[in-house]
Design a protein around this motif. Structure first.
Motif, mmCIF file in Angstrom:
data_model
loop_
_atom_site.group_PDB
_atom_site.id
_atom_site.type_symbol
_atom_site.label_atom_id
_atom_site.label_comp_id
_atom_site.label_asym_id
_atom_site.label_seq_id
_atom_site.Cartn_x
_atom_site.Cartn_y
_atom_site.Cartn_z
ATOM 1 N N SER A 187 0.932 -1.276 -0.132
ATOM 2 C CA SER A 187 0.115 0.220 -0.008
ATOM 3 C C SER A 187 0.843 1.199 -0.029
ATOM 4 N N SER A 188 2.181 1.107 0.303
ATOM 5 C CA SER A 188 2.858 2.215 0.565
ATOM 6 C C SER A 188 4.062 2.294 -0.441
ATOM 7 N N ALA A 189 3.905 1.541 -1.599
ATOM 8 C CA ALA A 189 4.934 1.484 -2.535
ATOM 9 C C ALA A 189 4.904 2.678 -3.549
ATOM 10 N N THR A 190 5.974 2.864 -4.256
ATOM 11 C CA THR A 190 6.011 3.714 -5.351
ATOM 12 C C THR A 190 5.879 3.254 -6.811
ATOM 13 N N MET A 191 5.131 3.254 -7.691
ATOM 14 C CA MET A 191 5.201 2.897 -8.837
ATOM 15 C C MET A 191 5.589 3.887 -9.878
ATOM 16 N N GLY A 192 6.585 3.353 -10.753
ATOM 17 C CA GLY A 192 6.849 4.443 -11.747
ATOM 18 C C GLY A 192 7.081 3.855 -13.125
ATOM 19 N N TRP A 193 7.326 4.658 -14.059
ATOM 20 C CA TRP A 193 7.688 4.424 -15.531
ATOM 21 C C TRP A 193 9.106 4.819 -15.903
ATOM 22 N N PHE A 194 9.810 4.030 -16.618
ATOM 23 C CA PHE A 194 11.039 4.313 -17.044
ATOM 24 C C PHE A 194 10.808 3.966 -18.731
ATOM 25 N N ARG A 195 11.783 4.591 -19.408
ATOM 26 C CA ARG A 195 11.937 4.159 -20.927
ATOM 27 C C ARG A 195 13.385 3.776 -21.082
ATOM 28 N N GLN A 196 13.709 2.895 -22.238
ATOM 29 C CA GLN A 196 14.960 2.847 -22.800
ATOM 30 C C GLN A 196 14.869 2.854 -24.287
ATOM 31 N N ALA A 197 15.574 3.633 -24.998
ATOM 32 C CA ALA A 197 15.688 3.812 -26.299
ATOM 33 C C ALA A 197 16.874 2.906 -26.953
ATOM 34 N N PRO A 198 16.993 2.542 -28.002
ATOM 35 C CA PRO A 198 17.958 1.848 -28.501
ATOM 36 C C PRO A 198 19.407 2.567 -28.348
ATOM 37 N N GLY A 199 20.222 1.767 -27.698
ATOM 38 C CA GLY A 199 21.562 2.531 -27.715
ATOM 39 C C GLY A 199 21.653 3.251 -26.349
#
Length: 125
Positions: A30-42
């Motif tokens: 209930s107390s977590a952090t949820m996130g989004w990351f991204r990775q482009a080629p190279g």
């Protein structure tokens, strides 16, 4: 164990919109952090946005501020990333991540314990 499954990626023209979803199953925090990351080629994996489930605090990378919005469903097991005014430089594999401690929002991916498999977002010019 927590399982994270992303969906909603695809191909869109510049200026368009997409909404990504991340569904969490298994043990939840209930107390977590949820996130989004991204990775482009190279390129290295980079922080996009995150949300603390307990306080609803949010934080965005400067490159997406004002264009992307992170939110969660009332049931807390699904987090969304609404992406608008998309640019070709937003093209990447987008990953959902969870930091079970959720003390604060970290932008360093090393602080996140669980990851989804990723969903491809491609923005054409």
């Amino acid at each position: 164990q927590v399982q994270l499954v992303e969906s909603g990626g695809g191909l869109v023209q510049a200026g368009g919109s997409l909404r990504l979803s991340c569904a969490a199953s298994g043990r939840t925090f209930s107390s977590a952090t949820m996130g989004w990351f991204r990775q482009a080629p190279g390129k290295e994996r980079e922080f996009v946005a995150a949300l603390r489930l307990s306080g609803r605090n949010t934080y965005y990378a400067n490159s997406v501020k004002g264009r992307f919005t992170i939110s969660r469903a009332s049931a807390k097991n699904t987090v969304y990333l609404q992406m608008s005014s998309l640019k070709p430089e937003d093209t990447a594999v987008y990953y959902c991540a969870l930091d079970k401690e959720g003390v604060m929002i970290y932008t360093d991916y090393a602080h996140y314990d669980s990851w989804g498999q990723g969903t491809q977002v491609t923005v054409s010019s």
